[in-house]
Design a protein around this motif. Sequence first.
Motif, PDB file in Angstrom:
ATOM      1  N   LYS A   6      46.444  26.176  34.848  1.00  0.00           N
ATOM      2  CA  LYS A   6      47.496  27.173  34.916  1.00  0.00           C
ATOM      3  C   LYS A   6      46.895  28.472  35.427  1.00  0.00           C
ATOM      4  O   LYS A   6      45.938  28.984  34.844  1.00  0.00           O
ATOM      5  N   LEU A   7      47.453  28.989  36.494  1.00  0.00           N
ATOM      6  CA  LEU A   7      47.035  30.295  36.979  1.00  0.00           C
ATOM      7  C   LEU A   7      47.683  31.337  36.077  1.00  0.00           C
ATOM      8  O   LEU A   7      48.905  31.360  35.928  1.00  0.00           O
ATOM      9  N   GLU A   8      46.878  32.162  35.443  1.00  0.00           N
ATOM     10  CA  GLU A   8      47.417  33.110  34.480  1.00  0.00           C
ATOM     11  C   GLU A   8      47.181  34.567  34.826  1.00  0.00           C
ATOM     12  O   GLU A   8      47.796  35.441  34.244  1.00  0.00           O
ATOM     13  N   LEU A   9      46.272  34.836  35.797  1.00  0.00           N
ATOM     14  CA  LEU A   9      45.958  36.214  36.107  1.00  0.00           C
ATOM     15  C   LEU A   9      45.507  36.326  37.556  1.00  0.00           C
ATOM     16  O   LEU A   9      44.687  35.538  38.011  1.00  0.00           O
ATOM     17  N   ALA A  10      46.050  37.313  38.263  1.00  0.00           N
ATOM     18  CA  ALA A  10      45.644  37.602  39.633  1.00  0.00           C
ATOM     19  C   ALA A  10      45.227  39.068  39.688  1.00  0.00           C
ATOM     20  O   ALA A  10      45.928  39.943  39.162  1.00  0.00           O
ATOM     21  N   ILE A  11      44.095  39.329  40.309  1.00  0.00           N
ATOM     22  CA  ILE A  11      43.575  40.692  40.413  1.00  0.00           C
ATOM     23  C   ILE A  11      44.169  41.372  41.643  1.00  0.00           C
ATOM     24  O   ILE A  11      44.218  40.780  42.725  1.00  0.00           O
ATOM     25  N   VAL A  12      44.630  42.608  41.469  1.00  0.00           N
ATOM     26  CA  VAL A  12      45.190  43.405  42.559  1.00  0.00           C
ATOM     27  C   VAL A  12      44.287  44.628  42.734  1.00  0.00           C
ATOM     28  O   VAL A  12      44.167  45.441  41.819  1.00  0.00           O
ATOM     29  N   PRO A  13      43.657  44.767  43.904  1.00  0.00           N
ATOM     30  CA  PRO A  13      42.757  45.900  44.104  1.00  0.00           C
ATOM     31  C   PRO A  13      43.519  47.181  44.461  1.00  0.00           C
ATOM     32  O   PRO A  13      44.293  47.205  45.411  1.00  0.00           O
ATOM     33  N   VAL A  14      43.302  48.234  43.667  1.00  0.00           N
ATOM     34  CA  VAL A  14      44.011  49.505  43.869  1.00  0.00           C
ATOM     35  C   VAL A  14      43.028  50.671  43.812  1.00  0.00           C
ATOM     36  O   VAL A  14      41.930  50.542  43.276  1.00  0.00           O
ATOM     37  N   THR A  15      43.457  51.806  44.360  1.00  0.00           N
ATOM     38  CA  THR A  15      42.615  53.007  44.309  1.00  0.00           C
ATOM     39  C   THR A  15      42.940  53.890  43.119  1.00  0.00           C
ATOM     40  O   THR A  15      42.058  54.473  42.509  1.00  0.00           O
ATOM     41  N   ASP A  16      44.219  54.010  42.791  1.00  0.00           N
ATOM     42  CA  ASP A  16      44.677  54.908  41.734  1.00  0.00           C
ATOM     43  C   ASP A  16      45.400  54.062  40.687  1.00  0.00           C
ATOM     44  O   ASP A  16      46.535  53.625  40.909  1.00  0.00           O
ATOM     45  N   GLY A  51      59.763  37.069  33.365  1.00  0.00           N
ATOM     46  CA  GLY A  51      59.953  35.627  33.472  1.00  0.00           C
ATOM     47  C   GLY A  51      58.742  34.860  33.965  1.00  0.00           C
ATOM     48  O   GLY A  51      58.790  33.639  34.094  1.00  0.00           O
ATOM     49  N   SER A  52      57.632  35.537  34.226  1.00  0.00           N
ATOM     50  CA  SER A  52      56.453  34.878  34.782  1.00  0.00           C
ATOM     51  C   SER A  52      55.448  34.505  33.701  1.00  0.00           C
ATOM     52  O   SER A  52      55.284  35.217  32.714  1.00  0.00           O
ATOM     53  N   ALA A  53      54.734  33.418  33.921  1.00  0.00           N
ATOM     54  CA  ALA A  53      53.622  33.039  33.060  1.00  0.00           C
ATOM     55  C   ALA A  53      52.309  33.593  33.601  1.00  0.00           C
ATOM     56  O   ALA A  53      51.290  33.549  32.934  1.00  0.00           O
ATOM     57  N   CYS A  54      52.332  34.125  34.818  1.00  0.00           N
ATOM     58  CA  CYS A  54      51.138  34.691  35.450  1.00  0.00           C
ATOM     59  C   CYS A  54      51.265  36.202  35.504  1.00  0.00           C
ATOM     60  O   CYS A  54      52.322  36.736  35.829  1.00  0.00           O
ATOM     61  N   SER A  55      50.186  36.880  35.185  1.00  0.00           N
ATOM     62  CA  SER A  55      50.141  38.340  35.192  1.00  0.00           C
ATOM     63  C   SER A  55      49.269  38.835  36.337  1.00  0.00           C
ATOM     64  O   SER A  55      48.540  38.066  36.952  1.00  0.00           O
ATOM     65  N   ILE A  56      49.342  40.138  36.577  1.00  0.00           N
ATOM     66  CA  ILE A  56      48.411  40.787  37.492  1.00  0.00           C
ATOM     67  C   ILE A  56      47.555  41.742  36.676  1.00  0.00           C
ATOM     68  O   ILE A  56      47.945  42.165  35.582  1.00  0.00           O
ATOM     69  N   ALA A  57      46.387  42.058  37.217  1.00  0.00           N
ATOM     70  CA  ALA A  57      45.510  43.025  36.560  1.00  0.00           C
ATOM     71  C   ALA A  57      44.858  43.891  37.611  1.00  0.00           C
ATOM     72  O   ALA A  57      44.606  43.458  38.737  1.00  0.00           O
TER      73      ALA A  57
END
Length: 125
Positions: A6-16, A51-57
């Motif tokens: 199960k994919l549970e977390l996806a990393i999102v690269p941000v500056t701020d 409604g998602s089982a996957c989060s972003i971080a």
Amino acid sequence: MTMQMKLELAIVPVTDVDRAKAFYTEKIGFHADHDHQVNENLRFVQLTPPGSACSIAFGVGITKMQPGSLEGGLLVVEDVRAVREELVKRGVDISEIDVQPWGDFAHFSDPDGNRWSFQQLPRRA
């Protein structure tokens, strides 16, 4: 043996981090799960689409990816037109609906240029 994953977390690269958190929670409607400042070099923010089982971080000290380098994030929705209308009201710069045989799409980017799409799956017989 069948392995289950199960994919549970996806990393999102941000500056701020604060700007990204405000965009995803206030404009897009993600739920704020965690925001922990572990120390001056490590901050972890986790958000989940409704409604998602996957989060972003995203945060400080959690990825070496370049801000804005995420492409192809896909959020499946029941009614892409209704989602698009709501996001336009919230001030999100979102594309017109792109109708394809495999679904209807609307595309947007976060303040760093990370690119996402909403997809409404086609009706199946």
